[in-house]
Write an enzyme that holds these catalytic residues in place. Structure first.
Site, PDB file in Angstrom:
ATOM      1  N   CYS A 114     -64.440 -61.578  24.745  1.00 14.97           N
ATOM      2  CA  CYS A 114     -64.290 -60.142  24.651  1.00 14.97           C
ATOM      3  C   CYS A 114     -63.047 -59.691  25.502  1.00 14.97           C
ATOM      4  CB  CYS A 114     -65.591 -59.477  24.794  1.00 14.97           C
ATOM      5  SG  CYS A 114     -67.092 -60.095  23.975  1.00 14.97           S
ATOM      6  N   HIS A 275     -63.674 -52.121  24.849  1.00  9.62           N
ATOM      7  CA  HIS A 275     -63.837 -53.371  23.871  1.00  9.62           C
ATOM      8  C   HIS A 275     -65.276 -52.608  23.173  1.00  9.62           C
ATOM      9  CE1 HIS A 275     -66.010 -56.772  22.182  1.00  9.62           C
ATOM     10  NE2 HIS A 275     -66.777 -56.603  23.040  1.00  9.62           N
ATOM     11  N   ASN A 305     -69.007 -55.729  16.384  1.00  4.82           N
ATOM     12  CA  ASN A 305     -68.362 -56.193  17.540  1.00  4.82           C
ATOM     13  C   ASN A 305     -67.360 -57.099  17.196  1.00  4.82           C
ATOM     14  OD1 ASN A 305     -67.449 -57.600  19.655  1.00  4.82           O
ATOM     15  ND2 ASN A 305     -69.541 -57.047  20.746  1.00  4.82           N
TER      16      ASN A 305
END
Ligand code: COA
Length: 348
Positions: A114, A275, A305
């Site tokens: 991420c 994020h 995500n």
């Protein structure tokens, strides 16, 4: 002083929309549960046999290059961030070089999950500031849908992730804008808490917490054993609450680190692009930093995500919507598997 500016940005979102209700057809979950715990309403999945992490990254790159006013021939270095590469090796960097028909320039793969885009941005920033490269193409792309456990056992992970790609072209500038600083961190003490360990070369030395040990491999043993397949031990593993607890501490910490480096306050920010891990995480970060709604960009509701791709997608979307103007102060921040986390502060 030379700084690195984002000269062009692009994104590519695959066309297939998968709603929470679609997921209820294959696993025991509900739209209500997913929305309440994650904020996600739908996500996009890439088209099998047509799209890959590389091809989506390349599509985003074409838009970024066009907006930067450069062609593939101008690019002098490639950086590719992903945790869902087309191949175990070689990485997507060379596949993108081939796909885009680029010169024999360097291609670097970043494996920081991420935080991949922030790490990649930081690496690119150093290359630009030293004068080594003038046009770096940075792609961040993910195809989670090809490797998730769609049974009820995998539901805590599978409902969260989506596919997509973002890309930027980075160039030097002498103006008072661009990347002001980047801040990178890691803590491997809980590496397995959010991981996909198999297939891997750990040969049974490590296993994830609360999971049975992986059988020890003799030399010449198969890379993926029947036992791993039988136990479905070939999917991403996540201890969600452990990730959540750490994320809500590290996100504000690394954002404040970026701000205080320049004697700035959260109120000085035009936009924070966190994020897109989980809407609840973003909301807690917003609360802790006392940011207004218009100072935080969230699009996890639509895309889920998308790990490394989430920051450039959210940045691109905010820019396309006119939320970012020249001179605006922007902070990008990410936290994820590793654990790794980081931030970048820039003037657009
Ligand atoms: C994954 C996450 C949404 C789970 O939410 P949570 O409130 O922590 O839930 P838990 O994992 O404690 O599970 C609570 C219950 O919901 C169930 N559950 C898990 N996933 C579910 C799903 N998709 N649908 C329905 N129920 C689900 C669990 O089985 C558990 O049931 P039980 O109480 O009967 O055992 C949350 O932990 C989270 O978002 N963590 C951070 C994850 C993240 O951001 N990852 C990316 C980092 S980059």
């Amino acid at each position: 002083m030379i700084r690195t500016k984002i000269a062009g940005i692009g994104m590519y979102i695959p066309g297939d929309v998968v709603s929470n209700t679609d997921l209820t057809k294959v696993m025991d979950t509900s739209d209500e549960w997913i929305q309440e715990r994650t904020g996600i309403k739908e996500r996009r999945y890439a088209r099998r046999f047509e799209e890959t992490t590389t091809t989506m990254g390349a599509e985003a790159a074409k838009i970024a290059m066009q907006r930067a006013g450069v062609t593939t021939g101008d690019i002098d270095f490639i950086i590719f961030a992903t945790l869902t590469p087309d191949y175990y090796f070689p990485g997507c960097g060379v596949l993108a070089q081939r796909t885009l028909g680029m010169k024999e320039i360097g291609a670097l793969d970043i494996r920081n999950q991420c935080s991949g885009f922030i790490y990649a941005l930081s690496v690119a920033d150093q290359f630009i500031k030293t004068g080594m490269y003038k046009n770096i193409l940075l792609m961040a792309s993910e195809t989670h849908s090809y490797g998730l456990d769609f049974s009820t056992r995998g539901r805590n992970v599978t409902v969260i992730f989506g596919d997509g790609a973002g890309a930027v072209v980075l160039q030097p500038t002498n103006e008072d804008r661009g990347i002001m600083s980047t801040h990178l961190h890691s803590d491997g003490s809980e590496a397995e808490v959010l991981s996909m360990m198999n297939p891997g070369f750990h040969a049974g030395k490590f296993s994830a917490p609360n999971k049975p040990a992986v059988p020890k491999q003799p030399y010449g043993g198969l890379f993926i054993t029947q036992e791993l397949l039988d136990k479905d031990d070939i999917y991403p593993y996540m201890d969600g609450p452990a990730v959540f607890k750490k994320a809500v501490i590290k996100f504000p910490e690394v954002i404040m680190e970026a701000l205080t480096t320049h004697n700035l306050q959260p109120s000085d920010l035009k936009l924070l692009i966190p994020h897109q891990a989980n809407l609840r995480i973003s909301q807690m970060v917003q609360q802790k930093l006392r940011l207004r709604d218009d100072q935080v960009s969230n699009n996890i509701q639509k895309y889920g995500n998308t790990t490394a791709a989430s920051v450039p997608i959210a940045l691109c979307e905010a820019w396309e919507m006119g939320k970012i103007k020249e001179g605006d102060l922007i902070c990008l921040a990410a936290f994820g598997s590793g654990f790794t986390w980081g931030s970048a502060i820039l003037r657009w």
